[in-house]
Write an enzyme that holds these catalytic residues in place. Sequence first.
Site, PDB file in Angstrom:
ATOM      1  N   GLY A   1       0.478  -5.564   0.210  1.00  0.00           N
ATOM      2  CA  GLY A   1      -0.409  -5.609  -0.948  1.00  0.00           C
ATOM      3  C   GLY A   1       0.315  -6.069  -2.202  1.00  0.00           C
ATOM      4  O   GLY A   1      -0.299  -6.660  -3.101  1.00  0.00           O
TER       5      GLY A   1
ATOM      6  N   GLU B   1       1.956  -6.258   7.371  1.00  0.00           N
ATOM      7  CA  GLU B   1       0.890  -5.370   7.844  1.00  0.00           C
ATOM      8  C   GLU B   1       0.801  -5.306   9.372  1.00  0.00           C
ATOM      9  O   GLU B   1       0.513  -4.265   9.953  1.00  0.00           O
ATOM     10  CB  GLU B   1      -0.469  -5.822   7.279  1.00  0.00           C
ATOM     11  CG  GLU B   1      -0.661  -5.538   5.802  1.00  0.00           C
ATOM     12  CD  GLU B   1      -0.041  -6.582   4.877  1.00  0.00           C
ATOM     13  OE1 GLU B   1       0.727  -7.449   5.356  1.00  0.00           O
ATOM     14  OE2 GLU B   1      -0.321  -6.520   3.657  1.00  0.00           O
TER      15      GLU B   1
ATOM     16  N   ALA C   1       0.843  -1.198   0.000  1.00  0.00           N
ATOM     17  CA  ALA C   1       0.000   0.000   0.000  1.00  0.00           C
ATOM     18  C   ALA C   1       0.876   1.244   0.000  1.00  0.00           C
ATOM     19  O   ALA C   1       2.002   1.218   0.461  1.00  0.00           O
ATOM     20  CB  ALA C   1      -0.888   0.005   1.235  1.00  0.00           C
TER      21      ALA C   1
ATOM     22  N   GLU D   1       0.237  -9.726  -2.059  1.00  0.00           N
ATOM     23  CA  GLU D   1      -1.160 -10.148  -2.271  1.00  0.00           C
ATOM     24  C   GLU D   1      -1.528 -10.074  -3.751  1.00  0.00           C
ATOM     25  O   GLU D   1      -2.222 -10.941  -4.277  1.00  0.00           O
ATOM     26  CB  GLU D   1      -2.106  -9.282  -1.435  1.00  0.00           C
ATOM     27  CG  GLU D   1      -1.959  -9.553   0.056  1.00  0.00           C
ATOM     28  CD  GLU D   1      -2.888  -8.703   0.898  1.00  0.00           C
ATOM     29  OE1 GLU D   1      -2.734  -7.464   0.853  1.00  0.00           O
ATOM     30  OE2 GLU D   1      -3.754  -9.257   1.586  1.00  0.00           O
TER      31      GLU D   1
END
Length: 695
Positions: A103, A126, A62, A106
């Site tokens: 992210g 995270e 992110a 992911e």
Amino acid sequence: MSSVRYELRGHTALITLDNPPVNGLGAALRSGIMQALDQALADAAVQAIVITGSERAFSGGADVKEFGTPLATQEPRLPAVIAALEGAAKPVIAAISGVCMGGGLELALGAHYRVARADAQLALPEVKLGLMPGAGGTQRLPRAIGLQAALEMIVTGATAKAAKFQGSALLDAIAEGDSVAAALELAHRIVTQGLPRKRLRDITISDPGAQAALQAMRESVAKTSRFLPAPGKCIDAVEMCLTTPFDEALARERETFLALLGSPEARALRHIFTAERAASKVPGIPEGTALRPIARVGVIGAGTMGAGIAMNFLSAGIPVVLLEMKQEALDRGVATIRRNYEGTVKKGRLTNAQLEANMERLTPTLAYDGLRDVDLVIEAVFENLEVKRQVFTTLDDTCKPGAILASNTSYLNIDSIAGFTRRPQDVLGLHFFSPANVMRLLEVVRGAKTAPDVLATCMALAKKIGKMAIVSGVCDGFIGNRMLARYNAAVAGLIAAGASPQQLDGALQAFGMAMGPCRVGDLAGLDIGWATRKRRAEEAGVPFVPIIADKLCEAGRFGQKTGAGWYRYEAGSREPIPDPVTQQIIDAYRAERGIVPREVSDAEIVERCMFALANEGARILEEGIAARASDIDLVYLNGYGFPRHRGGPMFNATLVGLPEVVKALQRFAAEPGADAFWQPAPLLLKLAAEGKGFS
Ligand code: NAD
């Protein structure tokens, strides 16, 4: 589509993320990926799709800069992008080099195939920001590498090299060189051999040890992360891999992620993340300032602090000359250093060879001659200005031009110390915290004449020895101890009013402080504060009025070192035991002053102690002693056992709301006989009136 490059390589579309430095998945990049994907799917000539980043980063996850802004939630959000990759009608291959985290990982997990360079760094970190993966990471990673390995990665946030996952469903190939070339080759093979589009979501986990692993992790987290919800939520989410249909699990993962995102704990951890990056930027020091080389360090005084300070440099491979007045003290210091290293060897965190190498870098001496060629000297002798004067005049006569002369003083005036030399521009404070080889905080005290390159050199050196360096201006106690004096005054007032040491420690430990103030006092030695308060009274020319802690000292109770302070201690034990003698001293103190003890609530304890800190912090900020409120927070987080999940005293005050803080302070200040320090600082009043916080 400026954040993404799109090209054709034969029948394969190559989508390259291009959002330097680390391909943070901001709104522009997310929509860029979607558009590129649509373009590839719409082009009948394209048979496969490779998605990649830069050499340095597939994607770091992110975009932290977007947190809390509308861009973070702008469509398409990350789960939608990943769903589009996973659902694509043409095979998608992720080509991974550099960092692939959060992210970013992911996203890669949504592809049908993955190729990574052996040294690519993979993580779902995270949890370190008080969050959990929120775009399928908790569901796809366990399917890719097994529940137990994924659990470990997700709950600790640890980074692993891609090579570790060879043979797992996470990686279809490890590339020794260019990951894109390897991915294009794989794409060709997939197309020519008609290989299927593999989706991690289709894997079923069967692991007979899963429940036991989840349970063990829960127990460990309960111990280590008492105040943080995220690690527990990570475990719950991973457990869903065993129990919950994939899409339902994704929805629940996202829901929990969003709830965590707004939690005070996650906000605090994000604050710390940005604070740490800001701290190294020092006003008045241009970037790129040339640094002085530090190849050899001198330490004066081999007592509690000197020995620990020396260890920092020895461990970092920097030779140290350690100077004492007497052979006996020198031997004791050297023995302490060796014993500390032996302790680390026993814990398995240092080898015997490393221990010996560290000790070889140490040159003990009784003669100043040994300091002629050092680049930096740190003085850690008795806290007495006259002794410091002798040391600094000798250093001025001895050390080579350009050598940096530092003092570890806790309270004395760095400008006075600099004035003992003919080179005040080379003098500054380097205030380590005890135990100096362990505590991460280093206050770098900038004197009126300290040269910018001296400051810059010490900031860089601090990083090298693993310290969190915070610049402070000159004042009594610098940032940390100056605020501590107010905190301790609040504590003294609370005990006089009716609280017991046990209640105080209990309330503040429940708030999250690593140790309550009475236990800290006993550990550090109550005599230090006693001496400081006597010195301050003398300097101010006022009579010394003992507080309860001083009454304990007058009774010979200095804390653990004398077997009793606020608490008593059995021989050889650090376990505090409530002591009726302390209660008698407290009672006598109250009687002497006509204080009738009252009920004090735990909430009041926390309020008074925290607001006393924030109020003094505001003054420190106002006076320019600290450059920013977040620096003050870092001092407390790294040097005083302040709980990370509260973000520091200034951030905590902002979360509570500055108008609330002002109201409480005004209430305390209005009490009969209240100390003047309860008056709200002008900066605090101003920010509260403007509806602002400290950051
Ligand atoms: P200490 O008494 O444990 O050690 C001081 C050492 O300095 C002794 O070994 C003494 O022999 C030696 N010494 C005294 N005068 C000397 C001289 N002229 N030349 C060479 N050696 C000399 O004290 P400490 O706790 O290590 O504190 C040292 C300094 O660090 C003080 O300024 C103190 O305020 C500061 N400090 C202490 C702490 C702490 O928690 N103890 C924390 C931060 C800063």
